[in-house]
Design a protein around this motif. Structure first.
Motif, PDB file in Angstrom:
ATOM      1  N   ALA A 168     -58.008   7.986  60.533  1.00 45.72           N
ATOM      2  CA  ALA A 168     -56.894   7.794  61.455  1.00 45.72           C
ATOM      3  C   ALA A 168     -56.912   6.366  61.984  1.00 45.72           C
ATOM      4  O   ALA A 168     -57.988   5.782  62.178  1.00 45.72           O
ATOM      5  N   LEU A 169     -55.735   5.829  62.211  1.00 50.63           N
ATOM      6  CA  LEU A 169     -55.585   4.533  62.855  1.00 50.63           C
ATOM      7  C   LEU A 169     -55.590   4.798  64.354  1.00 50.63           C
ATOM      8  O   LEU A 169     -54.749   5.557  64.862  1.00 50.63           O
ATOM      9  N   VAL A 170     -56.548   4.201  65.065  1.00 50.32           N
ATOM     10  CA  VAL A 170     -56.803   4.544  66.463  1.00 50.32           C
ATOM     11  C   VAL A 170     -56.717   3.303  67.342  1.00 50.32           C
ATOM     12  O   VAL A 170     -57.261   2.256  66.999  1.00 50.32           O
ATOM     13  N   ASP A 171     -56.033   3.453  68.472  1.00 48.83           N
ATOM     14  CA  ASP A 171     -56.033   2.425  69.515  1.00 48.83           C
ATOM     15  C   ASP A 171     -57.327   2.612  70.300  1.00 48.83           C
ATOM     16  O   ASP A 171     -57.501   3.614  70.998  1.00 48.83           O
ATOM     17  N   THR A 172     -58.232   1.661  70.200  1.00 42.68           N
ATOM     18  CA  THR A 172     -59.549   1.804  70.816  1.00 42.68           C
ATOM     19  C   THR A 172     -59.498   1.735  72.340  1.00 42.68           C
ATOM     20  O   THR A 172     -60.473   2.081  72.997  1.00 42.68           O
ATOM     21  N   GLU A 173     -58.364   1.313  72.893  1.00 39.29           N
ATOM     22  CA  GLU A 173     -58.233   1.252  74.349  1.00 39.29           C
ATOM     23  C   GLU A 173     -57.506   2.466  74.921  1.00 39.29           C
ATOM     24  O   GLU A 173     -57.358   2.580  76.133  1.00 39.29           O
ATOM     25  N   GLU A 174     -57.055   3.378  74.075  1.00 40.31           N
ATOM     26  CA  GLU A 174     -56.345   4.585  74.508  1.00 40.31           C
ATOM     27  C   GLU A 174     -57.324   5.542  75.175  1.00 40.31           C
ATOM     28  O   GLU A 174     -58.361   5.864  74.602  1.00 40.31           O
ATOM     29  N   THR A 175     -57.015   5.986  76.374  1.00 37.95           N
ATOM     30  CA  THR A 175     -57.904   6.899  77.083  1.00 37.95           C
ATOM     31  C   THR A 175     -57.417   8.345  77.032  1.00 37.95           C
ATOM     32  O   THR A 175     -58.213   9.264  77.188  1.00 37.95           O
ATOM     33  N   GLU A 176     -56.129   8.553  76.810  1.00 36.49           N
ATOM     34  CA  GLU A 176     -55.585   9.903  76.741  1.00 36.49           C
ATOM     35  C   GLU A 176     -55.892  10.514  75.378  1.00 36.49           C
ATOM     36  O   GLU A 176     -55.792   9.853  74.349  1.00 36.49           O
ATOM     37  N   ARG A 177     -56.278  11.793  75.370  1.00 39.10           N
ATOM     38  CA  ARG A 177     -56.635  12.500  74.141  1.00 39.10           C
ATOM     39  C   ARG A 177     -55.652  13.620  73.858  1.00 39.10           C
ATOM     40  O   ARG A 177     -55.006  14.141  74.767  1.00 39.10           O
ATOM     41  N   GLU A 178     -55.582  14.000  72.572  1.00 39.78           N
ATOM     42  CA  GLU A 178     -54.684  15.067  72.143  1.00 39.78           C
ATOM     43  C   GLU A 178     -55.376  15.887  71.060  1.00 39.78           C
ATOM     44  O   GLU A 178     -55.972  15.321  70.143  1.00 39.78           O
ATOM     45  N   ALA A 179     -55.276  17.209  71.179  1.00 39.10           N
ATOM     46  CA  ALA A 179     -55.895  18.103  70.186  1.00 39.10           C
ATOM     47  C   ALA A 179     -54.921  18.354  69.042  1.00 39.10           C
ATOM     48  O   ALA A 179     -53.724  18.532  69.263  1.00 39.10           O
ATOM     49  N   HIS A 180     -55.436  18.352  67.826  1.00 43.24           N
ATOM     50  CA  HIS A 180     -54.670  18.659  66.621  1.00 43.24           C
ATOM     51  C   HIS A 180     -55.368  19.812  65.905  1.00 43.24           C
ATOM     52  O   HIS A 180     -56.592  19.837  65.815  1.00 43.24           O
ATOM     53  N   THR A 181     -54.579  20.738  65.385  1.00 40.84           N
ATOM     54  CA  THR A 181     -55.149  21.808  64.581  1.00 40.84           C
ATOM     55  C   THR A 181     -55.087  21.385  63.125  1.00 40.84           C
ATOM     56  O   THR A 181     -54.031  20.999  62.625  1.00 40.84           O
ATOM     57  N   VAL A 182     -56.236  21.429  62.460  1.00 41.39           N
ATOM     58  CA  VAL A 182     -56.343  21.043  61.056  1.00 41.39           C
ATOM     59  C   VAL A 182     -56.535  22.314  60.238  1.00 41.39           C
ATOM     60  O   VAL A 182     -57.394  23.146  60.551  1.00 41.39           O
ATOM     61  N   TYR A 183     -55.710  22.447  59.196  1.00 37.64           N
ATOM     62  CA  TYR A 183     -55.781  23.605  58.304  1.00 37.64           C
ATOM     63  C   TYR A 183     -56.250  23.142  56.930  1.00 37.64           C
ATOM     64  O   TYR A 183     -55.735  22.154  56.393  1.00 37.64           O
ATOM     65  N   VAL A 184     -57.225  23.843  56.361  1.00 36.30           N
ATOM     66  CA  VAL A 184     -57.767  23.512  55.041  1.00 36.30           C
ATOM     67  C   VAL A 184     -57.580  24.740  54.145  1.00 36.30           C
ATOM     68  O   VAL A 184     -58.037  25.830  54.484  1.00 36.30           O
ATOM     69  N   HIS A 185     -56.892  24.548  53.017  1.00 34.26           N
ATOM     70  CA  HIS A 185     -56.594  25.662  52.112  1.00 34.26           C
ATOM     71  C   HIS A 185     -56.959  25.282  50.679  1.00 34.26           C
ATOM     72  O   HIS A 185     -56.684  24.165  50.239  1.00 34.26           O
ATOM     73  N   GLY A 186     -57.538  26.215  49.971  1.00 32.00           N
ATOM     74  CA  GLY A 186     -57.798  26.027  48.551  1.00 32.00           C
ATOM     75  C   GLY A 186     -56.551  26.319  47.744  1.00 32.00           C
ATOM     76  O   GLY A 186     -55.643  27.031  48.204  1.00 32.00           O
ATOM     77  N   THR A 187     -56.490  25.793  46.548  1.00 27.83           N
ATOM     78  CA  THR A 187     -55.360  26.055  45.654  1.00 27.83           C
ATOM     79  C   THR A 187     -55.255  27.558  45.391  1.00 27.83           C
ATOM     80  O   THR A 187     -56.252  28.220  45.093  1.00 27.83           O
ATOM     81  N   GLY A 188     -54.043  28.092  45.535  1.00 24.65           N
ATOM     82  CA  GLY A 188     -53.799  29.507  45.281  1.00 24.65           C
ATOM     83  C   GLY A 188     -54.045  30.417  46.463  1.00 24.65           C
ATOM     84  O   GLY A 188     -53.733  31.601  46.405  1.00 24.65           O
ATOM     85  N   TYR A 189     -54.607  29.890  47.557  1.00 25.23           N
ATOM     86  CA  TYR A 189     -54.841  30.697  48.750  1.00 25.23           C
ATOM     87  C   TYR A 189     -53.588  30.676  49.633  1.00 25.23           C
ATOM     88  O   TYR A 189     -52.825  29.710  49.624  1.00 25.23           O
ATOM     89  N   PRO A 190     -53.375  31.731  50.430  1.00 25.25           N
ATOM     90  CA  PRO A 190     -52.198  31.766  51.300  1.00 25.25           C
ATOM     91  C   PRO A 190     -52.216  30.645  52.333  1.00 25.25           C
ATOM     92  O   PRO A 190     -53.274  30.286  52.845  1.00 25.25           O
ATOM     93  N   VAL A 191     -51.045  30.111  52.618  1.00 29.17           N
ATOM     94  CA  VAL A 191     -50.881  29.069  53.634  1.00 29.17           C
ATOM     95  C   VAL A 191     -49.966  29.638  54.711  1.00 29.17           C
ATOM     96  O   VAL A 191     -48.752  29.661  54.550  1.00 29.17           O
ATOM     97  N   ASP A 192     -50.566  30.104  55.816  1.00 29.53           N
ATOM     98  CA  ASP A 192     -49.788  30.726  56.882  1.00 29.53           C
ATOM     99  C   ASP A 192     -49.071  29.699  57.764  1.00 29.53           C
ATOM    100  O   ASP A 192     -47.934  29.881  58.136  1.00 29.53           O
ATOM    101  N   LYS A 193     -49.774  28.628  58.118  1.00 31.74           N
ATOM    102  CA  LYS A 193     -49.220  27.599  59.010  1.00 31.74           C
ATOM    103  C   LYS A 193     -49.436  26.237  58.357  1.00 31.74           C
ATOM    104  O   LYS A 193     -50.415  25.561  58.637  1.00 31.74           O
ATOM    105  N   PRO A 194     -48.528  25.810  57.506  1.00 34.80           N
ATOM    106  CA  PRO A 194     -48.797  24.590  56.753  1.00 34.80           C
ATOM    107  C   PRO A 194     -48.864  23.316  57.594  1.00 34.80           C
ATOM    108  O   PRO A 194     -49.704  22.486  57.357  1.00 34.80           O
ATOM    109  N   GLY A 195     -47.999  23.120  58.561  1.00 33.46           N
ATOM    110  CA  GLY A 195     -48.014  21.876  59.318  1.00 33.46           C
ATOM    111  C   GLY A 195     -47.654  20.691  58.438  1.00 33.46           C
ATOM    112  O   GLY A 195     -47.027  20.826  57.397  1.00 33.46           O
ATOM    113  N   MET A 196     -48.093  19.502  58.841  1.00 34.25           N
ATOM    114  CA  MET A 196     -47.813  18.274  58.096  1.00 34.25           C
ATOM    115  C   MET A 196     -48.901  18.066  57.041  1.00 34.25           C
ATOM    116  O   MET A 196     -50.097  18.088  57.350  1.00 34.25           O
ATOM    117  N   PHE A 197     -48.491  17.872  55.802  1.00 30.13           N
ATOM    118  CA  PHE A 197     -49.434  17.677  54.701  1.00 30.13           C
ATOM    119  C   PHE A 197     -50.102  16.307  54.840  1.00 30.13           C
ATOM    120  O   PHE A 197     -49.435  15.286  54.985  1.00 30.13           O
TER     121      PHE A 197
END
Length: 92
Positions: free
Chosen positions: A46-75
């Motif tokens: 990730a490209l990060v501003d090293t002076e940024e103090t505010e944080r944000e949580a992101h949910t990361v989804y990892v799927h194998g080929t052929g497995y169901p993808v319930d919540k794809p999000g941004m690829f």
């Protein structure tokens, strides 16, 4: 017009686990760039501003080929892990 000064920005890597869903906390202004296999470890860059103090949580989804993808999000990318296991990473 807002100017971006890149001397306070840097590309940082964040280790991920090869698991269906996980939370990743990044600076609020971070821009997710890619995922890669680094010596059989899944990492997100990730490209990060090293002076940024505010944080944000992101949910990361990892799927194998052929497995169901319930919540794809941004690829983010596809990565070969453990020799021949193709995984696909999304951020919601």
């Amino acid at each position: 017009m807002q100017r971006l000064y890149f001397w306070c920005w840097g590309v940082y890597k964040y280790p991920l686990i090869v698991h269906d869903e996980q939370e990743l906390v990044l600076p609020k202004s971070a821009q997710i760039l890619s995922v890669m296999n680094q010596q059989d470890n899944l990492v997100l860059y990730a490209l990060v501003d090293t002076e940024e103090t505010e944080r944000e949580a992101h949910t990361v989804y990892v799927h194998g080929t052929g497995y169901p993808v319930d919540k794809p999000g941004m690829f983010i990318g596809s990565v070969v892990m453990f020799g021949s296991y193709m995984i696909h990473v999304f951020v919601g």
